[in-house]
Design a protein around this motif. Structure first.
Motif, PDB file in Angstrom:
ATOM      1  N   ILE A  85       1.045 -40.565  22.515  1.00 58.85           N
ATOM      2  CA  ILE A  85      -0.548 -40.450  23.069  1.00 58.85           C
ATOM      3  C   ILE A  85      -0.811 -38.947  22.627  1.00 58.85           C
ATOM      4  O   ILE A  85      -1.852 -38.426  21.653  1.00 58.85           O
ATOM      5  CB  ILE A  85      -0.960 -40.456  24.199  1.00 58.85           C
ATOM      6  CG1 ILE A  85      -0.787 -41.899  24.777  1.00 58.85           C
ATOM      7  CG2 ILE A  85      -2.478 -40.575  25.096  1.00 58.85           C
ATOM      8  CD1 ILE A  85      -0.857 -42.156  26.132  1.00 58.85           C
ATOM      9  N   ALA A  86      -0.235 -37.996  22.769  1.00 58.20           N
ATOM     10  CA  ALA A  86      -0.331 -36.777  22.959  1.00 58.20           C
ATOM     11  C   ALA A  86      -0.166 -36.321  21.078  1.00 58.20           C
ATOM     12  O   ALA A  86      -0.795 -35.071  20.859  1.00 58.20           O
ATOM     13  CB  ALA A  86       1.035 -36.012  23.461  1.00 58.20           C
ATOM     14  N   ALA A  87       1.052 -37.032  20.663  1.00 54.95           N
ATOM     15  CA  ALA A  87       0.446 -36.897  19.038  1.00 54.95           C
ATOM     16  C   ALA A  87      -0.285 -37.150  18.557  1.00 54.95           C
ATOM     17  O   ALA A  87      -0.600 -36.046  17.507  1.00 54.95           O
ATOM     18  CB  ALA A  87       1.756 -37.995  18.222  1.00 54.95           C
ATOM     19  N   LEU A  88      -1.535 -37.145  18.855  1.00 59.09           N
ATOM     20  CA  LEU A  88      -2.601 -37.691  17.988  1.00 59.09           C
ATOM     21  C   LEU A  88      -3.227 -36.487  17.979  1.00 59.09           C
ATOM     22  O   LEU A  88      -4.635 -36.695  17.107  1.00 59.09           O
ATOM     23  CB  LEU A  88      -4.058 -38.656  18.819  1.00 59.09           C
ATOM     24  CG  LEU A  88      -3.748 -40.653  18.847  1.00 59.09           C
ATOM     25  CD1 LEU A  88      -4.570 -41.320  19.758  1.00 59.09           C
ATOM     26  CD2 LEU A  88      -3.178 -40.778  17.413  1.00 59.09           C
ATOM     27  N   GLY A  89      -3.070 -35.501  19.045  1.00 56.99           N
ATOM     28  CA  GLY A  89      -3.498 -34.226  19.010  1.00 56.99           C
ATOM     29  C   GLY A  89      -3.296 -32.859  17.609  1.00 56.99           C
ATOM     30  O   GLY A  89      -4.320 -32.761  17.590  1.00 56.99           O
ATOM     31  N   ALA A  90      -2.177 -33.728  16.749  1.00 53.75           N
ATOM     32  CA  ALA A  90      -1.865 -33.283  15.543  1.00 53.75           C
ATOM     33  C   ALA A  90      -2.943 -34.268  14.238  1.00 53.75           C
ATOM     34  O   ALA A  90      -2.550 -33.431  13.087  1.00 53.75           O
ATOM     35  CB  ALA A  90      -0.582 -33.108  15.340  1.00 53.75           C
ATOM     36  N   LYS A  91      -4.122 -35.009  15.245  1.00 55.51           N
ATOM     37  CA  LYS A  91      -4.827 -35.273  13.622  1.00 55.51           C
ATOM     38  C   LYS A  91      -5.693 -35.162  14.002  1.00 55.51           C
ATOM     39  O   LYS A  91      -6.893 -35.586  14.829  1.00 55.51           O
ATOM     40  CB  LYS A  91      -4.376 -36.852  13.908  1.00 55.51           C
ATOM     41  CG  LYS A  91      -2.605 -37.123  13.801  1.00 55.51           C
ATOM     42  CD  LYS A  91      -3.260 -39.296  13.563  1.00 55.51           C
ATOM     43  CE  LYS A  91      -1.471 -39.148  12.874  1.00 55.51           C
ATOM     44  NZ  LYS A  91      -1.453 -40.985  13.291  1.00 55.51           N
ATOM     45  N   PHE A 114       1.825 -30.741  20.762  1.00 57.14           N
ATOM     46  CA  PHE A 114       0.640 -30.818  19.596  1.00 57.14           C
ATOM     47  C   PHE A 114      -0.608 -30.600  19.967  1.00 57.14           C
ATOM     48  O   PHE A 114      -2.024 -31.073  19.347  1.00 57.14           O
ATOM     49  CB  PHE A 114       0.765 -32.033  19.857  1.00 57.14           C
ATOM     50  CG  PHE A 114       2.155 -33.608  19.236  1.00 57.14           C
ATOM     51  CD1 PHE A 114       2.405 -33.961  17.847  1.00 57.14           C
ATOM     52  CD2 PHE A 114       2.676 -33.916  20.806  1.00 57.14           C
ATOM     53  CE1 PHE A 114       3.354 -34.208  18.122  1.00 57.14           C
ATOM     54  CE2 PHE A 114       3.785 -34.949  19.959  1.00 57.14           C
ATOM     55  CZ  PHE A 114       4.202 -34.654  19.399  1.00 57.14           C
ATOM     56  N   GLY A 115      -0.756 -29.386  20.596  1.00 59.05           N
ATOM     57  CA  GLY A 115      -1.830 -28.821  20.848  1.00 59.05           C
ATOM     58  C   GLY A 115      -3.060 -28.750  21.665  1.00 59.05           C
ATOM     59  O   GLY A 115      -4.212 -28.422  21.288  1.00 59.05           O
ATOM     60  N   GLY A 140      -9.853 -35.779  17.284  1.00 59.75           N
ATOM     61  CA  GLY A 140     -10.772 -35.082  18.610  1.00 59.75           C
ATOM     62  C   GLY A 140     -10.048 -34.826  19.429  1.00 59.75           C
ATOM     63  O   GLY A 140     -10.407 -34.882  20.471  1.00 59.75           O
ATOM     64  N   LEU A 141      -9.081 -35.258  19.683  1.00 59.48           N
ATOM     65  CA  LEU A 141      -8.216 -35.425  20.977  1.00 59.48           C
ATOM     66  C   LEU A 141      -7.665 -33.967  21.457  1.00 59.48           C
ATOM     67  O   LEU A 141      -7.539 -32.961  20.955  1.00 59.48           O
ATOM     68  CB  LEU A 141      -7.319 -36.151  20.523  1.00 59.48           C
ATOM     69  CG  LEU A 141      -6.500 -35.915  22.651  1.00 59.48           C
ATOM     70  CD1 LEU A 141      -6.965 -36.873  23.749  1.00 59.48           C
ATOM     71  CD2 LEU A 141      -4.902 -36.953  22.316  1.00 59.48           C
ATOM     72  N   TRP A 188     -11.199 -36.503  25.692  1.00 59.93           N
ATOM     73  CA  TRP A 188     -10.065 -36.642  26.483  1.00 59.93           C
ATOM     74  C   TRP A 188      -9.670 -37.490  26.818  1.00 59.93           C
ATOM     75  O   TRP A 188     -10.144 -38.439  27.160  1.00 59.93           O
ATOM     76  CB  TRP A 188     -10.394 -35.297  27.440  1.00 59.93           C
ATOM     77  CG  TRP A 188     -11.500 -34.132  27.357  1.00 59.93           C
ATOM     78  CD1 TRP A 188     -11.429 -33.858  26.316  1.00 59.93           C
ATOM     79  CD2 TRP A 188     -11.384 -32.927  28.984  1.00 59.93           C
ATOM     80  NE1 TRP A 188     -12.199 -32.528  26.343  1.00 59.93           N
ATOM     81  CE2 TRP A 188     -12.044 -32.135  28.018  1.00 59.93           C
ATOM     82  CE3 TRP A 188     -11.433 -33.552  29.843  1.00 59.93           C
ATOM     83  CZ2 TRP A 188     -12.733 -30.470  28.742  1.00 59.93           C
ATOM     84  CZ3 TRP A 188     -11.403 -32.282  30.406  1.00 59.93           C
ATOM     85  CH2 TRP A 188     -12.012 -30.905  29.899  1.00 59.93           C
ATOM     86  N   ALA A 189      -8.114 -37.460  27.604  1.00 56.51           N
ATOM     87  CA  ALA A 189      -7.401 -38.937  27.955  1.00 56.51           C
ATOM     88  C   ALA A 189      -7.146 -38.017  29.613  1.00 56.51           C
ATOM     89  O   ALA A 189      -6.266 -37.224  29.525  1.00 56.51           O
ATOM     90  CB  ALA A 189      -6.553 -38.915  26.860  1.00 56.51           C
ATOM     91  N   MET A 190      -6.949 -39.150  30.322  1.00 55.23           N
ATOM     92  CA  MET A 190      -6.387 -39.183  31.389  1.00 55.23           C
ATOM     93  C   MET A 190      -4.752 -39.887  31.712  1.00 55.23           C
ATOM     94  O   MET A 190      -5.022 -41.471  30.997  1.00 55.23           O
ATOM     95  CB  MET A 190      -6.875 -40.164  32.749  1.00 55.23           C
ATOM     96  CG  MET A 190      -8.484 -39.463  32.906  1.00 55.23           C
ATOM     97  SD  MET A 190      -9.624 -39.742  34.500  1.00 55.23           S
ATOM     98  CE  MET A 190      -7.988 -38.581  34.835  1.00 55.23           C
TER      99      MET A 190
END
Length: 292
Positions: free
Chosen positions: A138-144, A188-189, A148-149, A123-125
């Protein structure tokens, strides 16, 4: 049987230095607990807090709630040791404070993987101006999936501090910034949680801010006191009629005779598989596990 994702309507911060509070939190009605090694723990007791947290997870290795550990930043004197303890505790997720770049998230992912904690989510603050500016990367990492974000958390107190805004009056100025975090999370889910409300004795103000958070698109709210749990659960839960409709849709598609069907007639209207997926999310948001 279909087990739905956990709800995150109410996510309670608990100081890791307070053993009694950690134990009590496990029995409360919040959807998830953030065991805090960062802001809620003074520098002089950081080591004691890590030991208490490890003892708590050792005594209670499983929980019905989501369990997240907020660590200190990697650049601080405590970050590496916090991550080491989190790797041993194996919570559902590690919450990273003051995330301003995608690289910060990637570095922690690498550290957890090396520490034999590849299943621990992140999780990221988002709580600084630079975090807002860099929210897309930062949010784009959710698509990878390998990263595990899974959730962003608005840190409204720190954001107010860094921009000189008073709370709660200054929240209206933050609305555009928070909306940017929300829309990038959804793109990004990722799930996304609202910041805390500081006056836990102001029930009306808290309820109003929860309603505002719902209307903005937040999935839930972070909390600082147990008395905030019930109103948060109420505000971020779908209404009764919507829940019952969702139950009926999910049950219909879960029936063996409908396992291969893409469209059903239910209560006089046609429903598709996409409606079943939407219904499943509705139940998850209400904290309901469907067995069918």
């Amino acid at each position: 049987m279909m087990t739905l994702a956990r709800a995150r309507r109410s996510v309670l911060y608990v100081p890791a230095a307070n053993e009694r509070a950690m134990t009590k939190a496990e029995s409360l009605a919040c959807d998830a607990i953030i065991f805090d090694l960062e802001d809620a723990v003074a520098a002089s007791v950081k080591a004691d807090a890590r030991a208490a947290l490890q003892a708590h997870f050792s005594a209670s290795p499983t929980s019905t709630k989501g369990r997240i550990i907020r660590v200190n930043g990697a650049a601080t004197a405590w970050g590496a040791e916090d991550l080491a303890v989190a790797s041993v505790c194996k919570p559902d997720a590690v919450l990273l404070p003051k995330v301003e770049t995608a690289e910060q998230v990637l570095e922690v992912r690498t550290a957890l993987d090396r520490s034999n904690a590849p299943d621990t989510r992140l999780w990221a603050m988002i709580e600084t101006p630079l975090g807002i500016v860099n929210i897309r990367e930062i949010a784009a990492l959710g698509a990878k999936p390998s990263i595990g974000l899974e959730c962003l958390v608005a840190g409204t107190n720190d954001l107010a501090k860094e921009t000189g805004l008073p709370l709660p009056e200054g929240r209206s100025t933050m609305m555009l910034w928070l909306a940017s975090v929300i829309i990038h999370a959804r793109a990004f889910g990722l799930d996304v949680l609202d910041g805390v409300y500081n006056d836990f004795n102001d029930a009306d103000g808290f309820t109003a801010e929860c309603r505002q958070g719902v209307n903005m698109g937040f999935g839930g709210k972070t909390l600082i006191h147990p008395k905030q749990i019930e109103p948060a659960n109420t505000a971020f839960s779908p209404d009764t009629a919507l829940i019952e409709e969702a139950r009926a849709i999910v049950a219909a598609f879960a029936a063996p005779e409908n396992s291969q069907r893409g469209v059903l007639s239910l209560n006089g209207r046609m429903v598709e598989r996409l409606h079943a997926e939407m219904a499943a999310r509705t139940l998850a948001k209400a904290g309901i596990v469907f067995n069918g």
